[in-house]
Motif scaffolding. Structure first.
Motif, mmCIF file in Angstrom:
data_model
loop_
_atom_site.group_PDB
_atom_site.id
_atom_site.type_symbol
_atom_site.label_atom_id
_atom_site.label_comp_id
_atom_site.label_asym_id
_atom_site.label_seq_id
_atom_site.Cartn_x
_atom_site.Cartn_y
_atom_site.Cartn_z
ATOM 1 N N ILE A 183 5.019 -118.339 -2.565
ATOM 2 C CA ILE A 183 5.228 -118.016 -1.532
ATOM 3 C C ILE A 183 4.769 -116.420 -1.477
ATOM 4 C CG2 ILE A 183 6.143 -119.185 -0.372
ATOM 5 C CD1 ILE A 183 8.866 -117.933 0.371
ATOM 6 N N ALA A 184 4.811 -115.426 -0.730
ATOM 7 C CA ALA A 184 4.441 -113.845 -0.855
ATOM 8 C C ALA A 184 5.751 -113.051 -1.467
ATOM 9 C CB ALA A 184 3.689 -113.590 0.557
ATOM 10 N N THR A 185 5.618 -112.541 -1.632
ATOM 11 C CA THR A 185 6.734 -111.127 -2.609
ATOM 12 C C THR A 185 6.625 -109.964 -1.754
ATOM 13 O OG1 THR A 185 5.909 -110.626 -4.610
ATOM 14 C CG2 THR A 185 7.557 -112.715 -4.731
ATOM 15 N N THR A 186 7.343 -109.217 -2.008
ATOM 16 C CA THR A 186 7.326 -107.886 -1.578
ATOM 17 C C THR A 186 7.447 -106.665 -3.582
ATOM 18 O OG1 THR A 186 9.180 -107.638 -0.684
ATOM 19 C CG2 THR A 186 7.129 -107.740 0.418
ATOM 20 N N ASP A 187 7.457 -106.460 -3.619
ATOM 21 C CA ASP A 187 7.905 -104.580 -4.924
ATOM 22 C C ASP A 187 9.058 -104.810 -4.202
ATOM 23 O OD1 ASP A 187 5.489 -105.443 -6.404
ATOM 24 O OD2 ASP A 187 5.096 -103.196 -5.296
ATOM 25 N N ILE A 220 24.706 -96.335 -4.648
ATOM 26 C CA ILE A 220 23.817 -97.040 -5.736
ATOM 27 C C ILE A 220 23.300 -98.406 -4.893
ATOM 28 C CG2 ILE A 220 22.345 -96.762 -7.901
ATOM 29 C CD1 ILE A 220 24.503 -94.999 -8.603
ATOM 30 N N GLY A 221 23.875 -98.708 -4.850
ATOM 31 C CA GLY A 221 23.632 -100.434 -4.397
ATOM 32 C C GLY A 221 22.715 -100.275 -2.828
ATOM 33 N N ASP A 222 24.245 -99.412 -2.117
ATOM 34 C CA ASP A 222 23.576 -99.052 -0.873
ATOM 35 C C ASP A 222 21.790 -98.997 -0.830
ATOM 36 O OD1 ASP A 222 25.345 -100.714 0.235
ATOM 37 O OD2 ASP A 222 26.864 -98.565 0.758
ATOM 38 N N LEU A 223 21.846 -97.461 -1.797
ATOM 39 C CA LEU A 223 20.479 -96.889 -2.156
ATOM 40 C C LEU A 223 19.650 -98.119 -2.238
ATOM 41 C CD1 LEU A 223 18.976 -94.422 -2.278
ATOM 42 C CD2 LEU A 223 19.725 -94.116 -5.135
ATOM 43 N N ILE A 224 19.761 -98.354 -3.428
ATOM 44 C CA ILE A 224 18.765 -99.825 -3.569
ATOM 45 C C ILE A 224 17.890 -100.557 -2.867
ATOM 46 C CG2 ILE A 224 18.365 -101.565 -4.589
ATOM 47 C CD1 ILE A 224 19.747 -100.751 -7.253
ATOM 48 N N GLU A 225 18.969 -100.848 -1.637
ATOM 49 C CA GLU A 225 19.085 -101.989 -0.774
ATOM 50 C C GLU A 225 18.291 -101.927 0.285
ATOM 51 O OE1 GLU A 225 19.141 -104.277 -2.974
ATOM 52 O OE2 GLU A 225 20.179 -105.878 -1.598
ATOM 53 N N THR A 226 18.566 -100.774 0.829
ATOM 54 C CA THR A 226 17.993 -99.674 1.886
ATOM 55 C C THR A 226 16.135 -99.992 1.543
ATOM 56 O OG1 THR A 226 20.414 -97.747 2.450
ATOM 57 C CG2 THR A 226 17.931 -97.594 3.222
ATOM 58 N N GLU A 227 15.954 -99.125 0.492
ATOM 59 C CA GLU A 227 14.615 -99.185 -0.351
ATOM 60 C C GLU A 227 13.932 -100.336 0.446
ATOM 61 O OE1 GLU A 227 11.390 -97.357 -1.592
ATOM 62 O OE2 GLU A 227 13.075 -96.651 -0.755
ATOM 63 N N ASN A 228 14.873 -101.331 -0.559
ATOM 64 C CA ASN A 228 14.232 -102.684 0.066
ATOM 65 C C ASN A 228 14.388 -103.063 0.822
ATOM 66 O OD1 ASN A 228 14.640 -102.646 -2.592
ATOM 67 N ND2 ASN A 228 15.788 -103.993 -3.742
ATOM 68 N N ARG A 229 14.821 -102.604 1.971
ATOM 69 C CA ARG A 229 14.044 -103.367 2.793
ATOM 70 C C ARG A 229 13.735 -102.304 3.866
ATOM 71 N NH1 ARG A 229 20.080 -103.613 3.662
ATOM 72 N NH2 ARG A 229 19.876 -101.234 3.948
ATOM 73 N N GLN A 230 13.167 -101.023 3.483
ATOM 74 C CA GLN A 230 11.953 -100.627 3.974
ATOM 75 C C GLN A 230 10.703 -101.092 3.381
ATOM 76 O OE1 GLN A 230 12.925 -96.741 2.690
ATOM 77 N NE2 GLN A 230 13.991 -96.364 4.817
ATOM 78 N N THR A 244 10.893 -94.642 -7.967
ATOM 79 C CA THR A 244 10.503 -93.539 -8.144
ATOM 80 C C THR A 244 11.572 -92.973 -6.882
ATOM 81 O OG1 THR A 244 8.281 -93.216 -8.752
ATOM 82 C CG2 THR A 244 8.916 -91.719 -7.724
ATOM 83 N N ASN A 245 11.105 -94.211 -5.689
ATOM 84 C CA ASN A 245 12.309 -93.226 -4.690
ATOM 85 C C ASN A 245 14.006 -93.408 -5.236
ATOM 86 O OD1 ASN A 245 10.240 -92.740 -2.893
ATOM 87 N ND2 ASN A 245 10.190 -94.637 -2.032
ATOM 88 N N VAL A 246 13.762 -94.511 -6.101
ATOM 89 C CA VAL A 246 15.482 -94.555 -6.575
ATOM 90 C C VAL A 246 15.894 -94.032 -6.813
ATOM 91 C CG1 VAL A 246 17.004 -96.012 -7.493
ATOM 92 C CG2 VAL A 246 15.900 -97.167 -5.353
ATOM 93 N N THR A 247 15.045 -93.371 -7.960
ATOM 94 C CA THR A 247 15.453 -92.566 -8.855
ATOM 95 C C THR A 247 16.093 -91.077 -8.303
ATOM 96 O OG1 THR A 247 14.093 -93.244 -11.076
ATOM 97 C CG2 THR A 247 14.347 -91.193 -11.405
ATOM 98 N N GLU A 248 14.764 -90.985 -7.637
ATOM 99 C CA GLU A 248 14.622 -89.127 -6.449
ATOM 100 C C GLU A 248 16.515 -89.537 -5.887
ATOM 101 O OE1 GLU A 248 11.815 -89.185 -4.562
ATOM 102 O OE2 GLU A 248 10.112 -88.597 -6.248
ATOM 103 N N GLY A 249 17.396 -91.051 -5.316
ATOM 104 C CA GLY A 249 18.069 -90.196 -4.893
ATOM 105 C C GLY A 249 18.964 -90.606 -5.584
ATOM 106 N N ILE A 250 18.945 -91.165 -6.968
ATOM 107 C CA ILE A 250 20.094 -90.297 -7.775
ATOM 108 C C ILE A 250 20.808 -89.047 -8.242
ATOM 109 C CG2 ILE A 250 21.015 -91.385 -9.549
ATOM 110 C CD1 ILE A 250 20.204 -93.893 -9.426
ATOM 111 N N GLU A 251 19.436 -88.746 -7.694
ATOM 112 C CA GLU A 251 19.014 -86.977 -8.614
ATOM 113 C C GLU A 251 19.443 -86.740 -8.314
ATOM 114 O OE1 GLU A 251 17.997 -85.713 -11.374
ATOM 115 O OE2 GLU A 251 18.416 -88.254 -12.677
ATOM 116 N N THR A 252 19.563 -87.082 -6.095
ATOM 117 C CA THR A 252 20.253 -85.992 -5.571
ATOM 118 C C THR A 252 21.938 -86.075 -5.531
ATOM 119 O OG1 THR A 252 17.963 -86.697 -4.012
ATOM 120 C CG2 THR A 252 20.381 -85.727 -2.907
#
Length: 302
Positions: free
Chosen positions: A268-272, A65-75, A81-89
């Motif tokens: 400075i600028a941030t991203t979601d 799940i940690g890898d899922l979160i960090e992969t989502e953030n890197r993109q 929502t995407n993390v939630t769907e990943g956990i459901e999968t």
């Protein structure tokens, strides 16, 4: 006389019978105790094995799940929502894998928390000394990667030299300031810590060999391509910071990145980003019933 002898003989027989009965009872008790101890040992071994497997499952899911979160953030623009769907999968995969071993394993999403990712190569984004982020409640995965050939270099510098010339990260807490100074000493990148107004003291060092070096402040370790040095709770303040500042920003070149909570404010600028996810994990077998709720926030200080 004969009566006395007869009574004495009867008493002796009674004592003998009593002794034999006691011996049988003692042997029986010993056998029962041995059986109970054996049964307890077997049960303990089984439970211990099952417990280790349950903890292993927990670790595997936290990592995934940690890898899922960090992969989502890197993109970019990390979506809860995407993390939630990943956990459901993941849920049916977890159940199917453990079912082969006669175990019922469950994974359920409990919640996700959004945040902000701050990442830049500009250590002078708002001046030489400036505030990176404030109004801070939570921060994780805070790393600073520097080119050691471009930072302040001095063998055995004194406190004034370090404070005036070395790039630093300052954590402002409700009780005190903790400042981490980075400088180059020969082939070593050194981190020196100053608490409040005290002089900087060497906290950690690593032989960089001229290669980029990462100072992982939240995980409290230094690393290059070839080695990692643990700093043993020396790089993150004991109390979570409310503000993070950079000092002598012109004395560093490289990259910094940190994930913070949604309420924080950055200059400075941030991203979601996705800050964390909370899940319920279950492990049930004939020997063990294990349930736990885990908050997954990769790189969050422990």
């Amino acid at each position: 006389m004969a009566d006395v002898m007869a009574r004495s003989s009867d008493r002796g027989q009674l004592l003998l019978i009593t002794a034999l009965a006691l011996a049988v009872i003692l042997v029986t008790v010993a056998l029962l105790l041995n059986a109970a101890i054996f049964t307890e040992n077997v049960a303990t071994r089984d439970t211990t094995t099952q417990g280790a497997e349950a903890i292993e499952l927990r670790g595997e899911l936290v990592t995934a799940i940690g890898d899922l979160i960090e992969t989502e953030n890197r993109q970019g623009d990390g979506s809860t929502t995407n993390v939630t769907e990943g956990i459901e999968t993941m849920k049916p995969l977890v159940d199917r894998e453990r079912a082969r071993h006669g175990v019922v394993a469950t994974l359920a999403r409990n919640g996700t928390t959004s945040g902000q990712l701050i990442e830049s190569t500009d250590f002078e984004a708002d001046g030489t000394d400036w505030t990176l982020v404030e109004s801070l409640s939570d921060a994780r995965a805070f790393t600073v990667t520097v080119d050691p050939t471009e930072i302040y270099t001095e063998s055995n510098p004194n406190a004034i030299q370090i404070e005036d010339n070395a790039f630093a990260v300052r954590f402002i807490t409700s009780d005190e300031n903790v400042t981490q100074y980075l400088y180059n000493d020969g082939d070593d990148l050194v981190v020196a810590t100053a608490v409040a107004s005290a002089d900087p003291e060497t906290r950690c060092r690593i032989d960089h060999g001229g290669s980029d070096t990462t100072v992982d402040l939240s995980r409290e370790q230094l690393s290059t391509d070839d080695a990692t040095v643990e700093c043993f709770r020396g790089l993150w303040p004991d109390e979570d910071p409310e503000r993070i500042e950079f000092l002598n920003g012109d004395a560093a070149e490289g990259l910094f990145t940190v994930t913070v909570d949604d309420s924080a404010s950055s200059t400075i600028a941030t991203t979601d980003a996705v800050y964390s996810a909370t899940v319920d994990i279950g492990y049930r077998s004939s020997e063990l019933d294990f349930e736990t709720t885990v908050r997954v926030a990769p790189g969050e200080p422990q």
